[in-house]
Scaffold this motif. Structure first.
Motif, PDB file in Angstrom:
ATOM      1  N   PRO A 188       0.820  -1.216   0.000  1.00 53.99           N
ATOM      2  CA  PRO A 188       0.000   0.000   0.000  1.00 53.99           C
ATOM      3  C   PRO A 188       0.852   1.263   0.000  1.00 53.99           C
ATOM      4  CG  PRO A 188      -0.772  -1.577   1.651  1.00 53.99           C
ATOM      5  CD  PRO A 188       0.539  -2.097   1.144  1.00 53.99           C
ATOM      6  N   VAL A 189       0.355   2.300  -0.638  1.00 53.49           N
ATOM      7  CA  VAL A 189       1.003   3.614  -0.647  1.00 53.49           C
ATOM      8  C   VAL A 189       0.331   4.477   0.405  1.00 53.49           C
ATOM      9  CG1 VAL A 189       1.461   5.692  -2.008  1.00 53.49           C
ATOM     10  CG2 VAL A 189       1.610   3.425  -3.085  1.00 53.49           C
ATOM     11  N   HIS A 190       1.140   5.171   1.205  1.00 48.97           N
ATOM     12  CA  HIS A 190       0.569   6.025   2.237  1.00 48.97           C
ATOM     13  C   HIS A 190      -0.227   7.154   1.592  1.00 48.97           C
ATOM     14  CE1 HIS A 190       0.407   8.930   5.563  1.00 48.97           C
ATOM     15  NE2 HIS A 190       0.464   7.861   6.337  1.00 48.97           N
ATOM     16  N   ARG A 191      -1.310   7.560   2.242  1.00 49.12           N
ATOM     17  CA  ARG A 191      -2.202   8.573   1.662  1.00 49.12           C
ATOM     18  C   ARG A 191      -1.484   9.883   1.359  1.00 49.12           C
ATOM     19  NH1 ARG A 191      -3.242   8.182   7.117  1.00 49.12           N
ATOM     20  NH2 ARG A 191      -3.081  10.105   8.346  1.00 49.12           N
ATOM     21  N   ASP A 192      -0.447  10.231   2.141  1.00 51.83           N
ATOM     22  CA  ASP A 192       0.279  11.473   1.901  1.00 51.83           C
ATOM     23  C   ASP A 192       1.096  11.407   0.619  1.00 51.83           C
ATOM     24  OD1 ASP A 192       1.219  14.144   3.056  1.00 51.83           O
ATOM     25  OD2 ASP A 192       3.123  13.128   2.694  1.00 51.83           O
ATOM     26  N   GLY A 193       1.321  10.209   0.096  1.00 51.93           N
ATOM     27  CA  GLY A 193       2.156  10.067  -1.089  1.00 51.93           C
ATOM     28  C   GLY A 193       1.426  10.142  -2.401  1.00 51.93           C
ATOM     29  N   CYS A 251       8.509   6.958  -6.906  1.00 52.62           N
ATOM     30  CA  CYS A 251       7.799   7.787  -5.938  1.00 52.62           C
ATOM     31  C   CYS A 251       6.770   6.948  -5.169  1.00 52.62           C
ATOM     32  CB  CYS A 251       7.119   8.956  -6.646  1.00 52.62           C
ATOM     33  SG  CYS A 251       6.324  10.134  -5.525  1.00 52.62           S
ATOM     34  N   ALA A 252       6.044   6.107  -5.894  1.00 51.23           N
ATOM     35  CA  ALA A 252       5.074   5.225  -5.239  1.00 51.23           C
ATOM     36  C   ALA A 252       5.790   4.269  -4.293  1.00 51.23           C
ATOM     37  CB  ALA A 252       4.278   4.453  -6.277  1.00 51.23           C
ATOM     38  N   TYR A 253       6.961   3.788  -4.724  1.00 56.14           N
ATOM     39  CA  TYR A 253       7.744   2.886  -3.876  1.00 56.14           C
ATOM     40  C   TYR A 253       8.227   3.602  -2.623  1.00 56.14           C
ATOM     41  CZ  TYR A 253      11.659  -0.090  -2.446  1.00 56.14           C
ATOM     42  OH  TYR A 253      12.528  -0.868  -1.729  1.00 56.14           O
ATOM     43  N   PHE A 254       8.640   4.854  -2.771  1.00 53.05           N
ATOM     44  CA  PHE A 254       9.135   5.626  -1.627  1.00 53.05           C
ATOM     45  C   PHE A 254       8.056   5.782  -0.558  1.00 53.05           C
ATOM     46  CE2 PHE A 254       9.440   9.591   0.691  1.00 53.05           C
ATOM     47  CZ  PHE A 254      10.733   9.539   1.196  1.00 53.05           C
ATOM     48  N   PHE A 255       6.822   6.033  -0.973  1.00 56.58           N
ATOM     49  CA  PHE A 255       5.738   6.277  -0.026  1.00 56.58           C
ATOM     50  C   PHE A 255       4.998   4.994   0.370  1.00 56.58           C
ATOM     51  CE2 PHE A 255       6.152  10.638  -1.668  1.00 56.58           C
ATOM     52  CZ  PHE A 255       6.150  11.340  -0.474  1.00 56.58           C
ATOM     53  N   ARG A 271       1.697   3.955  13.704  1.00 59.86           N
ATOM     54  CA  ARG A 271       2.214   5.026  12.854  1.00 59.86           C
ATOM     55  C   ARG A 271       1.942   6.385  13.509  1.00 59.86           C
ATOM     56  NH1 ARG A 271      -0.348   1.042  10.166  1.00 59.86           N
ATOM     57  NH2 ARG A 271       0.591   0.140   8.279  1.00 59.86           N
ATOM     58  N   PHE A 272       2.984   7.236  13.566  1.00 65.93           N
ATOM     59  CA  PHE A 272       2.778   8.564  14.143  1.00 65.93           C
ATOM     60  C   PHE A 272       3.258   9.687  13.235  1.00 65.93           C
ATOM     61  CE2 PHE A 272       7.116   7.689  15.614  1.00 65.93           C
ATOM     62  CZ  PHE A 272       7.756   8.910  15.372  1.00 65.93           C
ATOM     63  N   GLY A 273       4.003   9.364  12.187  1.00 67.36           N
ATOM     64  CA  GLY A 273       4.491  10.435  11.333  1.00 67.36           C
ATOM     65  C   GLY A 273       5.225   9.910  10.113  1.00 67.36           C
ATOM     66  N   LEU A 274       5.804  10.850   9.361  1.00 66.28           N
ATOM     67  CA  LEU A 274       6.482  10.528   8.110  1.00 66.28           C
ATOM     68  C   LEU A 274       7.415  11.687   7.778  1.00 66.28           C
ATOM     69  CD1 LEU A 274       4.792   9.133   4.908  1.00 66.28           C
ATOM     70  CD2 LEU A 274       6.116  11.240   4.763  1.00 66.28           C
ATOM     71  N   ILE A 275       8.565  11.374   7.184  1.00 63.21           N
ATOM     72  CA  ILE A 275       9.470  12.415   6.704  1.00 63.21           C
ATOM     73  C   ILE A 275       9.713  12.163   5.227  1.00 63.21           C
ATOM     74  CG2 ILE A 275      11.600  13.686   7.122  1.00 63.21           C
ATOM     75  CD1 ILE A 275      11.884  12.269   9.768  1.00 63.21           C
ATOM     76  N   ARG A 276       9.594  13.190   4.431  1.00 59.33           N
ATOM     77  CA  ARG A 276       9.717  13.022   2.983  1.00 59.33           C
ATOM     78  C   ARG A 276      11.178  13.077   2.529  1.00 59.33           C
ATOM     79  NH1 ARG A 276       5.131  17.507   1.813  1.00 59.33           N
ATOM     80  NH2 ARG A 276       3.307  16.300   2.444  1.00 59.33           N
TER      81      ARG A 276
END
Length: 232
Positions: A13-18, A50-54, A182-187
């Protein structure tokens, strides 16, 4: 197993922010294709990256309040006794700090290292030095959480790096966190620091690969002492 089930089990799955970034990469690829078709295919490859990153895979997290679980995928870059960032208000005495460095190929979704209540969330603007540098812990842009646990307060700090320009933290003070939640994400590349009080013994070594929500970084109450490792 059907073909659909096989695809579902293979796709992460890809995170919604991505998704907005994936969409931007895709649209830019189409525009570049109007100029020169090979650019479109290069763009599609970058879109897939990009999809893989997120990506946001499910993890199997140990349920033990004596264990500290890695909050990030990446490489254990440092284990040391250092003074925590002052904004965390964890005192001036050195604490055990375990750092996990994330490159641009690691999953960047951050997870709670222990079960507890969030006492404080503090964002601090700063520089964008290489996140592997020791001074990045105090000089870079960062977002810190203080979590009240069964073994006392711990600090978890999201640190931006050379490429990272956006730290996300959707957890709020005075709310509970389950270990591995899950509490956060850094791009795009960064680092996570975990500050632990007395009684915690490292269970990883510098250079070891950590998996968020699964790898045990440290343990409380053990009489075994620090883990000894060797390269083979």
């Amino acid at each position: 197993m059907s073909l659909i089930d096989s695809v579902r089990n293979t796709m992460v799955p890809v995170h919604r922010d991505g998704w907005k970034f994936v969409a931007i990469f895709f649209v830019v690829s189409l525009i570049l294709g109007l100029l020169w078709k090979p650019l479109m295919w290069i763009g599609f490859i970058l879109t897939a990256w990009c999809a893989y990153f997120f990506r946001d895979p499910e993890r199997v997290t140990p349920q033990d309040d004596d264990l500290v679980i890695s909050p990030a995928d990446g490489r254990v870059s440092a284990i040391a006794m250092v003074t925590p960032p002052f904004e965390l208000e964890l005192g001036s005495e050195p604490m055990l700090r375990i750092s996990v460095f994330m490159n641009v190929f690691n999953c960047h979704v951050n997870r709670a290292p222990m079960r507890g209540r969030i006492a404080r969330v503090v964002y601090r603007a700063g520089k964008f030095l290489n996140a592997e540098l020791d001074k990045a812990s105090h000089e870079n842009e960062r977002n810190g959480l203080v979590i009240e646990t069964a073994h006392g307060p711990i600090g978890v700090v999201q640190i931006a790096g050379l490429v990272a320009r956006r730290i996300l933290c959707w957890s709020q003070p005075n709310t509970g966190l389950e270990v591995g939640e899950r509490f956060g994400l850094i791009r795009f590349g960064s680092r996570l620091d975990v500050f632990l009080p007395a009684g915690a013994a490292p269970r990883v070594s510098v250079g070891q690969t950590a998996i968020a929500g699964e790898t045990v970084l440290a343990e409380f109450g053990s009489t075994k002492g620090p883990t000894i490792s060797r390269r083979g």
